[in-house]
Design an enzyme around this catalytic site. Structure first.
Site, short mmCIF file in Angstrom:
data_model
loop_
_atom_site.label_atom_id
_atom_site.label_comp_id
_atom_site.label_asym_id
_atom_site.label_seq_id
_atom_site.Cartn_x
_atom_site.Cartn_y
_atom_site.Cartn_z
N ARG A 1 25.68 -28.52 24.72
CA ARG A 1 25.45 -27.54 26.05
C ARG A 1 24.35 -28.08 27.01
O ARG A 1 23.21 -28.56 26.34
CB ARG A 1 24.79 -26.08 25.26
CG ARG A 1 24.75 -25.16 26.48
CD ARG A 1 25.95 -24.73 27.12
NE ARG A 1 25.76 -23.34 27.93
CZ ARG A 1 26.82 -22.81 28.68
NH1 ARG A 1 28.02 -23.36 28.32
NH2 ARG A 1 26.72 -21.85 29.27
N SER B 1 18.32 1.73 -5.81
CA SER B 1 17.20 0.92 -6.40
C SER B 1 16.71 1.58 -7.70
O SER B 1 15.97 0.70 -8.48
CB SER B 1 16.13 1.11 -5.37
OG SER B 1 16.42 0.42 -4.00
N GLU C 1 21.78 -6.26 -4.93
CA GLU C 1 21.08 -7.15 -5.91
C GLU C 1 19.27 -6.56 -5.69
O GLU C 1 18.70 -7.43 -6.22
CB GLU C 1 21.20 -8.40 -6.21
CG GLU C 1 21.17 -9.04 -7.17
CD GLU C 1 21.93 -8.55 -8.34
OE1 GLU C 1 23.30 -8.02 -7.79
OE2 GLU C 1 21.68 -8.07 -9.35
N THR D 1 25.32 0.51 -9.82
CA THR D 1 24.71 1.48 -8.73
C THR D 1 25.77 2.77 -8.73
O THR D 1 26.82 2.68 -8.84
CB THR D 1 24.67 0.67 -7.46
OG1 THR D 1 24.25 -0.32 -7.60
CG2 THR D 1 24.35 1.53 -6.29
N THR E 1 20.27 -6.39 0.87
CA THR E 1 20.11 -4.83 0.06
C THR E 1 20.70 -4.98 -1.16
O THR E 1 20.17 -4.51 -2.03
CB THR E 1 21.07 -3.99 1.00
OG1 THR E 1 20.73 -4.05 2.46
CG2 THR E 1 21.11 -2.60 0.50
N ARG F 1 12.50 -22.54 18.49
CA ARG F 1 13.32 -21.59 18.03
C ARG F 1 13.96 -22.17 16.70
O ARG F 1 14.35 -21.46 15.84
CB ARG F 1 13.94 -20.54 18.87
CG ARG F 1 13.07 -19.79 19.69
CD ARG F 1 13.69 -19.25 20.99
NE ARG F 1 14.90 -18.44 20.79
CZ ARG F 1 15.96 -18.23 21.34
NH1 ARG F 1 16.01 -18.78 22.67
NH2 ARG F 1 16.90 -17.24 21.19
N TYR G 1 30.68 -5.17 -12.84
CA TYR G 1 29.38 -4.70 -13.13
C TYR G 1 28.89 -3.34 -12.74
O TYR G 1 28.61 -3.44 -11.30
CB TYR G 1 28.11 -5.66 -12.64
CG TYR G 1 26.61 -5.57 -13.20
CD1 TYR G 1 26.09 -5.85 -14.38
CD2 TYR G 1 25.77 -4.92 -12.22
CE1 TYR G 1 24.78 -5.86 -14.69
CE2 TYR G 1 24.60 -4.78 -12.55
CZ TYR G 1 24.14 -5.26 -13.65
OH TYR G 1 22.66 -5.08 -14.13
N GLY H 1 31.20 -4.47 -7.17
CA GLY H 1 32.09 -5.39 -6.60
C GLY H 1 33.39 -5.70 -7.60
O GLY H 1 33.20 -5.94 -8.59
N GLN I 1 13.90 -23.87 23.02
CA GLN I 1 15.02 -24.30 22.07
C GLN I 1 14.58 -24.40 20.84
O GLN I 1 14.73 -24.36 19.73
CB GLN I 1 16.19 -24.91 22.72
CG GLN I 1 17.48 -24.81 21.89
CD GLN I 1 18.23 -23.65 22.41
OE1 GLN I 1 17.82 -22.70 23.23
NE2 GLN I 1 19.61 -23.66 21.71
#
Ligand SMILES: CCCCCCCCCCCCCCCC(=O)SCCNC(=O)CCNC(=O)[C@H](O)C(C)(C)COP(=O)(O)OP(=O)(O)OC[C@H]1O[C@@H](n2cnc3c(N)ncnc32)[C@H](O)[C@@H]1OP(=O)(O)O
Length: 560
Positions: free
Chosen positions: A206, A40, A320, A34, A318, A229, A31, A73, A226
């Site tokens: 751990r 963009s 698509e 770009t 970034t 997060r 495809y 790609g 922990q």
């Protein structure tokens, strides 16, 4: 993207000719949209496709360096064909960007066809990672293709060179991006779940500090820092899975409608795929890095699996469509929806909540105790009111500008925040909808409810400023939400390992010593270290030339 582009923008005849060859891999397509100077801004592409009525052909040309195709790609070394996006020119008229099927390489010896310059663009971020994707560059020097290789579902060029616009909306030229954005949302959950699985299992293995009377140290997963997060990321992995399933349904629905020439839901499909692609990939990219930090120093080892996952994943923010550019598309959609509220046109789909404008502008959150935050209706109303009020505030501020485009540009940071609020609402509401369905497995639904509340309340805590400044909740109610969140973490803890095992990743797929299923982490770390090629020899290569002369103070002969 080659196949979906032909399917979405090609005619029946073109489907019949090209799709069987592509499916069988008798041709390999990419495809090519770009360009070096244009990512963009798709309307700014420079490659031209000029119709030559004498030969019934298009002449594909790269008029400038910046018009070189750059990034597609699979282009650099592998593709034999491409769908090339170029400005269609008939007579002296420019009709904007359209797709053209162009053969790039010989099907006999793979050499580039005359007029075609093609190659790879070089190494990218990370040592392995996305370097396995053959991103290419491509230039055309007056390459001729037959007229019937223009994808002609959206517009046609006749034998005489007349440009004919069909009643299919022009935006269908962007259709392939809608498809891929939808797949990226589904993949976000897989990548996030992978990172979370590694970090959760390792956090249980751990131990650090907290030893009493010579007993074992505390498992790091038991520290509230922990949990606060990690568990929101675990909840996000589930939330993105459900919103991904829903988006797949939306995409299938819009595709069926498009086939029947019903284009009414295309703007919403565009806004949802763009917004959710942006939101889920940004969160996932940050979350993979957070999981690395949650694994401490060992997370930085390649064999933790996290550095590679991060390097492979971050381009999603970034490709698509840049994530900020895409959120601005959502903001445009929201502003358009708000502007139509007074016209009697009822908002539908993900903006249906805007139809309850009066209520959402006035409602006050009823939470009095922390557990009130567990009610789905309370959560939903808070998210709806916040998203709506933020959109309305933007619309009001926009109306103060005489030129709407100036206003849009000036207010773009606020518009981004309104778009994020809307996207978060979609994820929260789709998770709540999922919980209204039958969920098999004893106790599974209960665990998913806990995670749903974690997901919603951690967002509320993180964006407390939005909720409070829009007067959707009071600071006191914000504090109660945080209190409830802490209690929820304790409920997630006993099942945290099971909840990541449920993603069903094999050790081979996870590729992580820290995240291995049996938890035998230290032994495996030790064994892996000895597999490093540097440890093939005890005395390293180069010792005599570089290190020995220094040790012996023969500095002049040292190869420094
Ligand atoms: C371990 C895990 C690994 C994970 C691993 C994942 C693997 C998954 C593999 C993926 C592999 C990716 C491979 C990347 C390959 C590339 O990156 S391909 C290139 C990607 N490039 C882009 O996405 C370009 C982004 N830019 C754009 O899409 C457009 O230029 C913009 C930003 C939407 C602007 O479009 P525009 O026409 O200039 O401007 P605008 O006036 O805003 O739009 C015009 C109208 O079209 C509408 N519109 C715009 N776009 C659309 C659309 N797409 N559909 C429908 N309507 C649209 C607008 O809403 C607007 O409508 P109205 O308001 O007029 O009604």
């Amino acid at each position: 993207m080659f196949i979906p582009a032909i399917k979405g923008q090609g005619t029946e005849e073109q489907h019949e000719k090209w799709l069987p060859m592509a499916y069988k891999m008798q041709i390999i397509g990419c495809y090519a949209q770009t360009e070096l100077g244009h990512g963009s801004n798709v309307q700014g592409l420079e490659t031209t496709a000029t119709f030559d009525p004498q030969t019934d052909e298009f002449v594909i040309h790269s008029p400038t360096l910046t018009s070189s195709k750059w990034w597609p790609g699979g282009l650099g070394k592998v593709s034999t064909h491409a769908v090339v996006y170029a400005r269609l020119i008939t007579g002296a008229q420019d009709h904007g960007v359209h797709g053209f099927i162009v053969q790039l390489r010989s099907l006999d010896d793979h050499s580039p066809l005359p007029g075609i310059t093609v190659g790879d663009i070089g190494m990218k971020f990370g040592s392995g990672a996305y370097n396995s994707m053959d991103n290419g560059l491509l230039r055309f020097d007056h390459v001729r293709i037959p007229r019937n290789q223009m994808l002609m579902r959206v517009s046609q060029v006749t034998r005489e060179g007349k440009f004919v616009q069909s009643d299919v909306p022009r935006q269908l030229v962007y259709g392939t991006m809608v498809y891929v954005r939808q797949t990226i949302v589904s993949d976000a959950s897989c990548a996030l779940a992978r990172a979370v699985c590694i970090a959760t299992r390792y956090s249980a293995v751990r131990r650090q500090f907290g030893s009493q009377n010579g007993g074992p140290e505390t498992q790091v997963i038991d520290y509230k820092t922990q949990q606060s997060r990690l568990f929101p990321l675990l909840a996000s992995a589930y939330a993105f899975r459900f919103v991904g399933e829903w988006l797949k349904w939306l995409y299938t629905d819009v595709t069926q409608r498009l086939q029947a020439n019903d284009f009414s839901t295309l703007p919403e499909a565009h806004a949802c795929t763009a917004g959710l692609k942006s939101m889920t990939t940004s969160v996932t990219a940050d979350a993979i890095e957070e999981c690395r930090k949650l694994c401490g120093g060992h997370g930085y080892l390649s064999n933790s699996g996290l550095p590679e996952l991060f390097a492979v994943y971050i381009p999603t923010c970034t490709y698509e469509g840049d994530n900020v550019v895409l959120l601005l598309q959502v903001a445009r959609f929201l502003m358009k929806t708000v502007s139509q509220l007074g016209s009697g046109k009822k908002p539908v789909g993900t903006t249906a909540y805007m139809g309850r404008a009066e209520h959402l502008m006035q409602c006050r959150c009823e939470v009095e105790r922390a557990e009130d935050w567990l009610k789905p209706s309370v959560i939903l109303e808070a998210f709806e009111a916040r998203a709506f009020r933020m959109s309305i505030a933007c619309a009001k501020n926009l109306s103060k500008f005489s030129n709407p485009e100036d206003g849009f540009s000036e207010l773009s940071p606020d518009l981004l925040e309104a778009a994020i609020a809307h996207c978060q609402l979609i994820v929260v509401s789709k998770y709540i909808e999922k919980l209204q369905q039958d969920i098999p497995g004893k106790g599974v639904k209960r665990q998913l409810e806990i995670l749903c509340n974690v997901y919603a309340l951690h967002l509320l805590h993180k964006h407390l400023g939005d909720f409070v400044t829009t007067s959707c909740i009071t600071p006191k109610q914000g504090a109660l939400a945080n209190e409830q969140l802490r209690l929820l973490y304790s409920q997630v803890r006993p099942n945290a390992i099971t909840l990541v095992d449920a993603f069903n990743y094999t050790d081979h797929y996870l590729g992580s010593v820290l995240g291995c299923y049996n938890g035998n982490v230290y032994q495996r770390l030790y064994e892996e270290a000895w597999k490093d090629p540097l440890n093939d020899t005890v005395v390293p290569d180069g010792y005599l030339e570089y290190v020995w002369p220094i040790l012996k103070q023969h500095i002049r002969t040292a190869r420094l």
